[in-house]
Design a protein around this motif. Structure first.
Motif: not given
Length: 324
Positions: A193, A213, A285, A290
């Motif tokens: 991350p 991710g 994340y 993400f």
């Protein structure tokens, strides 16, 4: 809102079980799925390594909604890029447009089997960039001829092409791969991350594109059992990827991780059934930017319990996480 995916790990379950698991993941409400593409497991305790593309073909027929994706395929040594393009186009047709082609520069663990040696990282990146260009050209239709120091393609054509080619994702770990992904990919893939990876991806043309991710989790009502399973099968995950890419066999990974303790693994992988621990593992994340996160439940025999718990408890909690 971040999308939550389910990972079919070919290293930890047989092919029929993998298809059964992704069918249940679709029923449980996961937003997408990813599939590893390995010739070897990371550790012998995982015990499997079926052919991902056969599993994906079966999964495409057994499911109707959940998107499918390789996470990731190396299109340079074990597979020629022209063959990868044919496989991906076929999967896109079988899945009726639900397939994404995730690509990466690979690991020695899986690619050494064809006896071509293991190139240096700069050569691997050059090969990956060239492979992506060949695949895109084949997706565009018509005959393709290509001759270079890395690949030769002689009068190749894909005869069964979907109306919409599979989006291509590229796995990144540093500035070089981020430049490649930003320039050539439709989405970016990472297993850490790190916001700086996404920032580099954006600088090189990736702004606005999906970013996917992945992280392992070990659900079990018995936390000690969850920790033990994670240590037995996933203690390699905390290693540096520059090292993981170089090791050639499961025995090498066993030797490299012999001093990793169960408590070390439990500090890096959420274990047990406290939903807050799992949410906090996903949060970095989301905060890094993400848009999608795929979860790997550790242990091939622990999938059904995890999927039931995910449907009832985990997915509703994760959907409360704000996306960026």
């Amino acid at each position: 809102m971040v999308q939550i995916g389910y990972a079919m790990m070919t290293e930890q379950a047989g092919p029929r079980e993998l298809v059964e698991h992704v069918v249940r993941a679709e029923e449980a409400g996961f937003d997408f799925s990813v599939t590893s593409d390995h010739f070897f497991p990371w550790l012998e305790s995982q015990g499997h390594a079926s052919y991902a593309w056969s599993v994906l073909g079966a999964a495409a027929q057994a499911t109707s909604r959940i998107p499918l994706m390789t996470y990731v395929t190396c299109p340079t040594l074990r597979y020629h890029p022209a063959v990868v393009a044919q496989k991906a186009a076929t999967l896109q047709l079988l899945s009726e447009g639900r397939f994404r082609l995730g690509l990466g520069s690979g690991e020695n663990l899986n690619e050494h089997v064809v006896g071509c040696g293991w190139p240096t990282v700069d050569v691997r990146q050059e090969m990956l960039a060239e492979a992506v260009e060949i695949i895109r050209e084949l997706f565009a239709g018509g005959y393709v001829a290509h001759h270079s120091s890395h690949f030769d393609v002689e009068s190749a054509r894909l005869w069964d092409l979907p109306d919409r080619p599979p989006p291509i994702g590229v796995a990144v770990s540093g500035e070089w791969s981020c430049e490649l992904a930003g320039r050539l990919a439709d989405l970016v893939i990472a297993v850490e991350p790190k916001a700086e990876l996404l920032e580099a991806f954006d600088r090189h043309g990736g702004a606005g594109k999906p970013r996917v991710g992945q992280l392992p989790v070990s659900y079990d009502p018995d936390r000690a059992a969850a920790v033990r399973r994670a240590h037995e099968q996933f203690r390699w995950f905390g290693g540096c990827w520059k090292v993981n890419a170089e090791l050639p066999t499961p025995a090498s990974f066993a030797a490299a991780t012999r001093f990793v303790r169960p408590e070390d693994v439990a500090g890096a992988i959420p274990c047990g059934d406290d939903v807050a621990d799992f949410v906090e593992a996903v949060r970095p994340y989301v905060e890094a930017g993400f848009t999608e996160v795929a979860l790997i439940q550790v242990g091939g025999d622990a999938q059904h319990g995890f999927l039931d718990w995910a449907q009832q408890t985990l997915l509703p909690a994760l959907r409360e996480l704000p996306g960026r």
